[in-house]
Write an enzyme that holds these catalytic residues in place. Structure first.
Site, short mmCIF file in Angstrom:
data_model
loop_
_atom_site.label_atom_id
_atom_site.label_comp_id
_atom_site.label_asym_id
_atom_site.label_seq_id
_atom_site.Cartn_x
_atom_site.Cartn_y
_atom_site.Cartn_z
N HIS A 188 0.85 -1.18 0.00
CA HIS A 188 0.00 0.00 0.00
C HIS A 188 0.89 1.24 0.00
O HIS A 188 1.70 1.43 0.90
CB HIS A 188 -0.92 0.02 1.21
CG HIS A 188 -1.97 -1.04 1.17
ND1 HIS A 188 -2.32 -1.81 2.25
CD2 HIS A 188 -2.75 -1.48 0.14
CE1 HIS A 188 -3.28 -2.66 1.91
NE2 HIS A 188 -3.55 -2.48 0.62
N GLU B 285 1.83 3.74 3.06
CA GLU B 285 2.39 3.22 4.30
C GLU B 285 3.91 3.31 4.26
O GLU B 285 4.62 2.29 4.25
CB GLU B 285 1.86 1.80 4.52
CG GLU B 285 0.34 1.83 4.64
CD GLU B 285 -0.36 0.48 4.55
OE1 GLU B 285 0.35 -0.55 4.55
OE2 GLU B 285 -1.60 0.45 4.47
N ARG C 282 -3.31 4.69 -1.95
CA ARG C 282 -3.16 3.36 -1.39
C ARG C 282 -2.91 2.28 -2.43
O ARG C 282 -2.09 1.38 -2.25
CB ARG C 282 -4.45 3.04 -0.61
CG ARG C 282 -4.62 1.63 -0.14
CD ARG C 282 -5.99 1.48 0.50
NE ARG C 282 -6.38 0.12 0.73
CZ ARG C 282 -6.07 -0.60 1.83
NH1 ARG C 282 -5.33 -0.05 2.78
NH2 ARG C 282 -6.48 -1.84 1.95
N HIS D 67 2.87 -3.75 6.68
CA HIS D 67 1.94 -2.66 6.43
C HIS D 67 2.02 -1.65 7.57
O HIS D 67 2.75 -1.82 8.53
CB HIS D 67 0.50 -3.18 6.40
CG HIS D 67 0.19 -4.06 5.23
ND1 HIS D 67 -0.68 -3.70 4.24
CD2 HIS D 67 0.64 -5.29 4.90
CE1 HIS D 67 -0.78 -4.67 3.35
NE2 HIS D 67 0.01 -5.65 3.72
N GLU E 62 1.31 -4.91 11.00
CA GLU E 62 0.89 -3.51 10.87
C GLU E 62 1.78 -2.75 11.86
O GLU E 62 1.69 -2.93 13.07
CB GLU E 62 -0.58 -3.34 11.26
CG GLU E 62 -1.56 -4.03 10.32
CD GLU E 62 -1.93 -3.18 9.11
OE1 GLU E 62 -1.45 -2.03 9.03
OE2 GLU E 62 -2.69 -3.66 8.26
#
Lengths: 380, 197
Positions: free
Chosen positions: A154, A157, A212, A282, A356
């Site tokens: 993405h 990020e 994104r 991510h 994440e």
């Protein structure tokens, strides 16, 4: 050269400043023209080195207060310029880098660590950019299992590609001195893809910081981008997606419709029996996520997956106190189908995780650069 | 609660975003009635910071903002690289406070928000005692992943809650209710586990 910050308070001051600018041909950074100088308006003037004292004296004489915003313009320019022949020792891992610099970094890393590192072609992006990954492999006559890590699926990020670069640097700087890393490399090969969604990443630098998806055109070029992490063939198109191109979670017209997705999928299909662990990085949210996102039915090795993740989370927390929550995406986050992590597990890769990274939402995607180091250190 | 809606009890801790210090904990009851209306919230928080200290900091900021000769304005806070000019930090913090009101009104059991960035900020100098700012803030919406752009008018006086007027549009090319319908479908497929705020 210095840049001075001035806020004129009276009309006489404005006039004097305009006079100075015009006679000495000073470089106005803000506003653009001397005519635009007003009382109460902020002024940024660059004053050439030889004139600095004269200008300051003149300001003092007219009771105009100033602040030195930039004490040495050249120094700042040098710091911010990518130097021609930067050695990788000079690469600043605590800053975010544009794609051109990351491409160069990969070349340099391979050149300077040729006994361990090879750069490989994975495929091409929609806009025809080349996707490379780095293989970190200690020469040996055994076939070693592979740990694969990709970053930047993405675009927005940014901390994710920053982490991949950091990771490579750490391994290469420490594999001789750190027994844990040395043992790692004896038994495993590391494959790192620093930026997966290159077109999106470039777009987030040039046009839209919060982009994104990738940059595939749809609807006759009126709409762009598939969410690459909804485009894999893992229960594709069933949950947490949109069939509408204008959505951020558009899963594409069909599974693996995107060249980026296909490039990775093809590589994995060829090598899947050798891949032990799939990691995809991510941000944000601070999670270590296990399969699946498309269903709450647990994977076959669910217990082991979660145990390992919990251990990782505990060690991570030990570094700076940062909490990472552990669990299957469908339980602790939201439903989503077509993710690379789910697909990797479904084709037989036993350990498959989505990380994440920081933070918890305070700054979200736009993580301040002073958090790059602690984020990377704790995740490492 | 059959026929009535869903009730949640939420316990959470807070921390000072600048220092990371513990800033108190809260216990809240959130009731989502069956009918579509913002949820009922009752909440009780413990303060860890001295109320006097909070008051002092607020007053310092207030005085600084009141005595601006030129209205403060800025854009892209933080910038693409995550930097916030020290002077603009309080402007950002006020935006977070104001945005939280917008996010509270827009949140549902299945939709949550974070403030992603302040696109623009402009102070309006007022004759009365209030501080006023005009903002464009970008909200990150989950799980749709959309970026929502909101125009927010905020007024503030120390020891008073921030007052907010706002209008939001999705950032993508004129979506009408495209994203609304989409989040509906995503929500439809979502399992109704604990709300993920």
């Amino acid at each position: 050269d210095q840049v001075l910050y001035i806020v004129p308070e009276t009309f006489q001051q404005v006039q004097h400043l305009q006079h100075l600018c015009n006679t000495l041909l000073l470089d106005l950074w803000e506003p653009l023209l001397p005519e635009e100088i007003t009382t109460g308006g902020k002024l940024h003037i660059r004053v050439p080195g030889p004139l600095v004292q004269e200008v300051k004296d003149s300001l003092d004489q007219h009771m105009i207060s100033y602040k030195v915003l930039i004490p040495d313009v050249q120094k700042l320019v040098n710091q911010n310029m990518p130097r021609e022949r930067t050695s990788p020792e000079d690469y600043v891992y605590t800053r975010y880098h544009p794609m051109e610099e990351i491409y160069q970094w990969m070349i340099d890393i391979e050149k300077n660590n040729s006994e361990l590192v090879t750069r490989h072609y994975l495929g091409k992006t929609t806009e025809n950019r080349t996707i490379y990954y780095l293989q970190i492999s200690q020469p040996s006559n055994r076939i070693k299992k592979i740990i694969w890590m990709d970053c930047g699926i993405h675009a927005r990020e940014w901390i994710s590609p920053a982490f991949c670069q950091w990771f490579v640097k750490e391994i290469l700087q420490n594999y001789k001195s750190d027994p844990k890393i040395a043992r790692f490399l004896q038994n495993l090969d590391l494959f790192v893809l620093p930026v997966f969604n290159i077109d999106g990443y470039v777009y987030s630098w040039k046009e839209d910081r919060l982009w994104r998806k990738n940059r595939s055109p749809y609807n006759n070029g009126t709409c762009y981008g598939t969410d690459l992490n909804r485009n894999f063939n893992s229960s594709w198109g069933t949950a947490g997606i949109s069939y509408n191109c204008s959505s951020e979670i558009f899963c594409g017209p069909k599974p693996e419709s995107e060249p980026e997705t296909r490039a990775l999928a093809q590589f994995f299909r060829n090598k899947s029996s050798d891949i032990l662990c799939y990691l995809t990085i991510h941000s944000y949210g601070q999670y270590i996520l296990t399969p699946y996102g498309s269903t709450t039915k647990p994977p076959s090795n669910s217990e082991e997956l979660i145990d390992v993740a919990k251990e990782a989370s505990a060690v991570l927390k030990g570094k700076y106190g940062t909490s990472y929550k552990v669990g299957p995406t469908s339980s602790i986050l939201y439903s989503n189908s077509g993710s690379s992590r789910d697909w990797a597990h479904m084709i037989g890769i036993p350990f498959s995780y989505t990380f994440e990274l920081r933070d918890n939402g305070t700054y979200g995607f736009i993580l301040p650069p002073d958090q790059i180091q602690p984020t990377c250190e704790e995740t490492m | 609660i059959p026929e009535a809606g869903h009730k949640y009890y939420v316990q959470f801790t807070t921390e000072d975003y600048q220092s990371g210090e513990d800033a108190g904990s809260c216990l809240a009851m959130v009731l989502y009635p069956k009918t579509k209306v913002p949820p009922l919230v009752t909440i009780k928080c413990s303060d860890v910071k001295e109320p006097k200290q909070i008051q002092e900091e607020d007053n310092r900021l207030y005085q600084k903002l009141r005595h601006q000769t030129k209205p403060i304005s800025g854009s892209n806070i933080p910038d693409s690289h995550g930097n916030i000019e020290p002077d603009m930090e309080p402007v950002w913090a006020l935006a977070v406070a104001g945005s939280s009101y917008i996010m509270w009104e827009k949140s549902t059991e299945n939709l949550s928000y974070f403030m992603a960035q302040v696109k623009s900020a402009r102070q309006w100098i007022r004759k009365d005692e209030f501080i006023e700012f005009d903002y464009t803030v970008l909200l990150h919406e989950l799980p749709t992943q959309e970026i929502i752009s909101c125009h927010m008018r905020l007024t503030w006086l120390p020891a008073h809650p921030v007052k907010v007027k706002y209008f939001c549009t999705p950032q993508n090319q004129g979506l009408e209710e495209g994203s609304g319908a989409e989040s509906g479908s995503a929500a439809g497929i979502l399992h109704e586990k604990g709300a993920n705020f």
